[in-house]
Design a protein around this motif. Structure first.
Motif, short mmCIF file in Angstrom:
data_model
loop_
_atom_site.label_atom_id
_atom_site.label_comp_id
_atom_site.label_asym_id
_atom_site.label_seq_id
_atom_site.Cartn_x
_atom_site.Cartn_y
_atom_site.Cartn_z
N PHE A 241 0.83 -1.20 0.00
CA PHE A 241 0.00 0.00 0.00
C PHE A 241 0.87 1.26 0.00
O PHE A 241 0.61 2.22 -0.73
CB PHE A 241 -0.91 -0.03 1.23
N HIS B 254 4.07 1.48 -0.78
CA HIS B 254 5.11 1.50 -1.81
C HIS B 254 4.77 2.55 -2.86
O HIS B 254 3.60 2.74 -3.19
CB HIS B 254 5.24 0.12 -2.45
N ARG B 255 5.75 3.24 -3.40
CA ARG B 255 5.51 4.26 -4.39
C ARG B 255 6.26 3.98 -5.68
O ARG B 255 7.49 3.88 -5.66
CB ARG B 255 5.90 5.65 -3.85
N SER C 80 2.37 2.47 -5.84
CA SER C 80 1.83 1.23 -5.28
C SER C 80 1.38 0.30 -6.40
O SER C 80 0.64 0.70 -7.30
CB SER C 80 0.63 1.55 -4.37
#
Length: 578
Positions: free
Chosen positions: A512, A514-515, A517
């Protein structure tokens, strides 16, 4: 005059710039709507009258106003005449007289049906089939405008009814042959109400049996209009609210017109200048220069129906017994260890005739057809059998079998999975080997992504390892469009598992945040994942939020999740009580 110009000018400006106010005026008290409707016309005539009055060498204001107003009326008439005469001339040039023979026309040889205004690809429909079935007709060529915008090149396809002899390959099946029951007036009169549906199905069943017997519908070389024995032209032209032309013309090879029937409507400029108002049911509204409608022919005239009434052709039988005969032959094909392709095609045609009208006695046959791997390409037929929310439980295993077949398309797998995902919780608690095998094929479960939600029925010990493997596969897909359905299915499975899926929560929280996502693509999906995590046992205060979110935004998100949790628990409690 000055005050009248100001008042009508303001009203005219409001009406033209905001025509919805006119509609509102009619809804309120009618009178405001009428006032706003005539305001533009009154303003124009008053403005011209005022301008003309200034030019007149008349000292009396009353006399000058009267003369100016008469002159303005004459000017309003004169301005419209050139446009009106040109429009009437164009209307009359297209207004051809009807040609109605004393007897039905018997077509023969090669027939060409030209539909220059139809924006679709040519096909053999009920009309072409009726013409082909005429005893002396050899072939039929149908021409349309096509889906493209090229005017000079129009697609054409030709068909012929030929003897099957020892040919065991299926031919072409016509498009909606039963539509003739709705278009040919004698059949419409004879089959009213519920009989209409039965008669339409009976016609299709008869053609299915006939084209699986001693005849086949085949594609042949197209015939040009210059070499055709007969040319049938179907004109249907509509230009918004200004004109309509519906015409059917039958010509022989010499160009002689044997039959012509038309309905022609044209809106021409009115005699006097005024501004008319138009409002549609869709909500659009506008003003236009006043028009007068001219028309000829019958408003109810349909070119296709008029053509069928003008020619000789065998009227197709509409007995319901044909449906039972088709059903029996379909069952025989399914029972046969080595059916021909034509026999299997009959089973597919039988499936297509249920059309959201099935009885419990039909479910076993439908299940057999769907589960039979020898019958391919049933997507069009199966989608018209059961409503989405009313798929019977007898379809459980057949739908699973169809998903697992190699020749099933991705779109059909997704459609079947959607229906299966609507089955009650617990349906898949005792799964078949075919159901379990789907999760060993990434291609299958990617196409059938809605089915992932049903993994919750297997319990956490069996479901979570599969969900974890699917996540591994999905996040490696480069495009979000390929991941979206899988993420929706995985999320729904976790929601259904609830606290039993708590072991998967840490990984979901990590993905969730993480970029970018890999499990979501917008704020709405972020809210859905927060709800899933809350269902999995994560406390509201521990739900993931973004670093750049304001405290108010975070609070709003958590309230949404809390409200959704309450509604979910209430819905589940209601279902349990039921």
């Amino acid at each position: 005059m000055k005050y009248a110009l100001v008042i009508t000018g303001v009203l005219a400006g409001l009406a033209i710039t905001a025509p919805q106010l006119v509609v509102l005026g009619y809804f309120l008290l009618i009178v405001p709507g009428l006032v706003l409707t005539v305001a533009p016309t009154v303003f124009v005539y008053l403005a011209v009258t005022a301008a003309v009055r200034r030019l007149l060498p008349i000292s009396s204001p009353m006399a000058a106003t009267a003369v100016a107003f008469v002159a303005t009326l004459m000017l309003g008439w004169a301005v419209m005449q050139p446009f009106r005469m040109a429009a009437i001339s164009a209307y009359r040039s297209d207004d051809l007289p009807d040609v109605l023979p004393n007897h039905a026309i018997e077509l023969d040889g090669n027939v060409r049906v030209d539909r220059p205004n139809e924006r679709s690809e040519p096909e053999c429909d009920y009309l072409c089939l009726a013409l082909l079935d005429s005893p002396r007709v050899q072939s039929l060529t149908t021409v349309t405008a096509g889906r493209g915008k090229t005017i000079n090149i129009r697609p054409s396809v030709a068909y012929e009814l030929v003897s099957a002899k020892n040919d065991f390959t299926p031919g072409i099946f016509p498009s909606k042959p039963g539509q003739i029951v709705r278009e040919y007036p004698p059949l419409v009169q004879a089959n009213r109400g519920t009989k209409l549906i039965t008669a339409s199905k009976a016609v299709e069943a008869n053609w299915a049996l006939r084209l699986a017997g001693q005849e086949r519908l085949r594609e042949v070389n197209a015939v040009e209009s210059e070499t055709g024995d007969w040319v049938i032209r179907v004109d249907i032209q509509t230009h918004a609210r200004t004109s309509t032309l519906r015409r059917i013309t039958i010509l022989d090879s010499t160009g002689r017109v044997h039959f012509r029937k038309s309905y022609h409507k044209q809106a021409v400029p009115s005699r006097m200048l005024y501004f008319g108002f138009y409002a549609s049911m869709s909500g659009s509204a506008s003003f236009h220069v006043g028009r007068q409608v001219m028309e000829s022919g019958e408003r109810s005239m349909k070119p296709e129906s008029a053509l069928l009434q003008a020619i000789k052709f065998p009227i197709p039988p509409c007995e319901a017994e044909a449906l039972e005969r088709l059903r029996n032959q379909a069952e025989q094909a399914l029972d046969s260890p080595a059916p021909t392709a034509v026999q299997l095609d009959l089973a597919k045609r039988c499936l297509g005739l249920f059309f959201f009208d099935t009885q419990p006695r039909d479910h076993a046959l439908i299940a057999r057809i769907v589960a039979d791997q020898r019958i391919e390409d049933i997507e069009t037929q199966i989608k018209n059998v059961f409503p989405k929310s009313k798929t019977p439980v007898e379809m459980l295993d057949p739908y699973i079998d169809r998903i697992s077949m190699d020749h099933t398309s991705a779109s059909l797998r997704h459609w079947l999975a959607e229906r299966l995902a609507n089955f009650p919780p617990g349906t898949f608690s005792n799964p078949s080997p075919t159901y379990l095998a789907i999760w060993n094929s990434p291609e299958n479960y990617q196409h059938a992504a809605p089915l992932i939600a049903t993994l919750a029925d297997l319990g956490p010990d069996r479901a979570l390892p599969k969900i974890d493997a699917m996540l591994d596969y999905a996040i490696e897909l480069p495009h979000w469009r390929d991941r979206r359905s899988m993420m929706d299915g995985i999320r729904e499975a976790l929601v259904r598992l609830g606290p039993q899926a708590s072991g998967a929560a840490p990984r979901i929280q990590k993905l969730f945040l993480h970029r970018p996502s890999p499990i979501m693509n917008n704020a709405g999906e972020a809210d859905d994942w927060r709800f899933a995590l809350a269902r999995m046992g994560v406390a509201l205060k521990d739900l993931p939020v973004f670093a750049n979110q304001s405290p108010k935004s975070v609070e709003r998100n958590l309230r949404k999740v809390a409200g959704k949790m309450r509604r979910y628990e209430q819905d589940n409690a209601t279902e349990e009580e039921i």
